[in-house]
Scaffold this motif. Structure first.
Motif, PDB file in Angstrom:
ATOM      1  N   GLU A   1       0.824  -1.208   0.000  1.00  0.00           N
ATOM      2  CA  GLU A   1       0.000   0.000   0.000  1.00  0.00           C
ATOM      3  C   GLU A   1       0.859   1.258   0.000  1.00  0.00           C
ATOM      4  OE1 GLU A   1      -3.198   0.113  -0.396  1.00  0.00           O
ATOM      5  OE2 GLU A   1      -3.592  -2.048  -0.252  1.00  0.00           O
ATOM      6  N   LEU A   2       1.916   1.270   0.804  1.00  0.00           N
ATOM      7  CA  LEU A   2       2.803   2.430   0.859  1.00  0.00           C
ATOM      8  C   LEU A   2       3.485   2.648  -0.490  1.00  0.00           C
ATOM      9  CD1 LEU A   2       4.336   4.678   2.333  1.00  0.00           C
ATOM     10  CD2 LEU A   2       5.977   2.941   3.094  1.00  0.00           C
TER      11      LEU A   2
ATOM     12  N   SER B   1       1.120   4.020  -3.031  1.00  0.00           N
ATOM     13  CA  SER B   1       0.787   5.427  -2.795  1.00  0.00           C
ATOM     14  C   SER B   1       1.914   6.356  -3.220  1.00  0.00           C
ATOM     15  CB  SER B   1       0.463   5.649  -1.316  1.00  0.00           C
ATOM     16  OG  SER B   1       1.626   5.527  -0.499  1.00  0.00           O
ATOM     17  N   LEU B   2       3.153   5.877  -3.139  1.00  0.00           N
ATOM     18  CA  LEU B   2       4.308   6.710  -3.495  1.00  0.00           C
ATOM     19  C   LEU B   2       4.601   6.683  -4.987  1.00  0.00           C
ATOM     20  CD1 LEU B   2       6.768   5.790  -0.592  1.00  0.00           C
ATOM     21  CD2 LEU B   2       5.491   7.926  -0.866  1.00  0.00           C
TER      22      LEU B   2
ATOM     23  N   GLY C   1       2.509   4.922  -7.498  1.00  0.00           N
ATOM     24  CA  GLY C   1       1.420   4.366  -8.296  1.00  0.00           C
ATOM     25  C   GLY C   1       0.948   5.219  -9.454  1.00  0.00           C
TER      26      GLY C   1
ATOM     27  N   HIS D   1       1.281   0.127 -12.173  1.00  0.00           N
ATOM     28  CA  HIS D   1       1.051   1.457 -12.737  1.00  0.00           C
ATOM     29  C   HIS D   1       1.686   1.616 -14.109  1.00  0.00           C
ATOM     30  CE1 HIS D   1       4.824   1.565 -10.584  1.00  0.00           C
ATOM     31  NE2 HIS D   1       5.152   2.726 -11.096  1.00  0.00           N
TER      32      HIS D   1
ATOM     33  N   TYR E   1      -2.538  -6.486  -5.714  1.00  0.00           N
ATOM     34  CA  TYR E   1      -2.896  -5.072  -5.814  1.00  0.00           C
ATOM     35  C   TYR E   1      -3.068  -4.670  -7.276  1.00  0.00           C
ATOM     36  CZ  TYR E   1      -2.803  -0.022  -5.141  1.00  0.00           C
ATOM     37  OH  TYR E   1      -3.125   1.315  -5.146  1.00  0.00           O
TER      38      TYR E   1
END
Length: 210
Positions: free
Chosen positions: A17-18, A21-22, A24, A61, A85
């Motif tokens: 998740e981290l 978020s950084l 993606g 991504h 994910y």
């Protein structure tokens, strides 16, 4: 699976998740990286075989970006957490758990292979075999784009302390020579100033399978 690979997998499983978020975004704010990926996708389309493997795809991504650029992208990653994910984030694309060193596909399965900063955790002595594997899954004339952290000058890879797992930066000429030895001749490169506190250069090498 080697101890290094197990450590890398566990490390990325723990920061899914981290990390997403950084990093993606679809390389927004990274014009040089995005430009090289765009050039790569364009050349793959021009060559006609639009199947592309994004190896070490993380949260998907860049795989998604490749899809937007008109190629048929498939993502592979060592981390099951990252693959899970990516499947949620990019439901229209295919993602599989797989090691870059032993991709679960036939010879010549792709017209292009992208390794976007995913080779940095591979110990230097194992990089030649890794590059041979990336070339193995390329069709004749297929393209590979590898992005990595670089250091100036000659010599060998330089280890550095990465927050997830041990990692290495490379002199560009040395890495280009390894790509050529693996059977993919470099024909385009971009090296630009660092964007991180580590002070490394960012390097992008594009090569064509012989």
């Amino acid at each position: 699976m080697t101890e290094q690979q197990e450590r890398t997998r566990a490390g990325y499983d723990g920061v899914v998740e981290l990390y997403a978020s950084l990093f993606g975004a679809r390389l927004e704010g990274q014009p040089f990286s995005r430009g090289m990926v765009s050039a790569f996708a364009g050349l793959v389309r021009e060559a006609g075989d639009v199947r592309v493997a994004d190896v070490g795809c993380g949260p998907g991504h860049v795989t998604g970006l490749l899809g937007e650029m008109g190629v048929e992208a498939v993502g592979f990653d060592l981390s099951p957490g990252m693959v899970e994910y990516a499947r949620r984030a990019e439901p229209g694309l295919r993602f599989e758990v797989g090691r870059m060193e032993a991709l679960p596909v036939a010879d010549g399965a792709f017209g292009g292979v992208l390794a976007h900063y995913s080779v940095i955790h591979t110990p230097p002595g194992e990089v030649p075999a890794l590059l041979e594997e990336l070339v193995r899954v390329l069709a004749p004339g297929g393209l590979v784009l590898v992005s990595f952290f670089a250091v100036e000058g000659g010599g060998e890879a330089v280890p550095f302390a990465h927050k997830v797992a041990p990692a290495y930066s490379w002199p560009v000429e040395r890495f280009a020579a390894l790509m050529a030895d693996a059977g993919a001749e470099p024909f385009a490169r971009l090296v630009h100033d660092p964007r991180s506190e580590r002070g490394f250069l960012d390097a992008h090498l594009m090569a064509r399978r012989n």
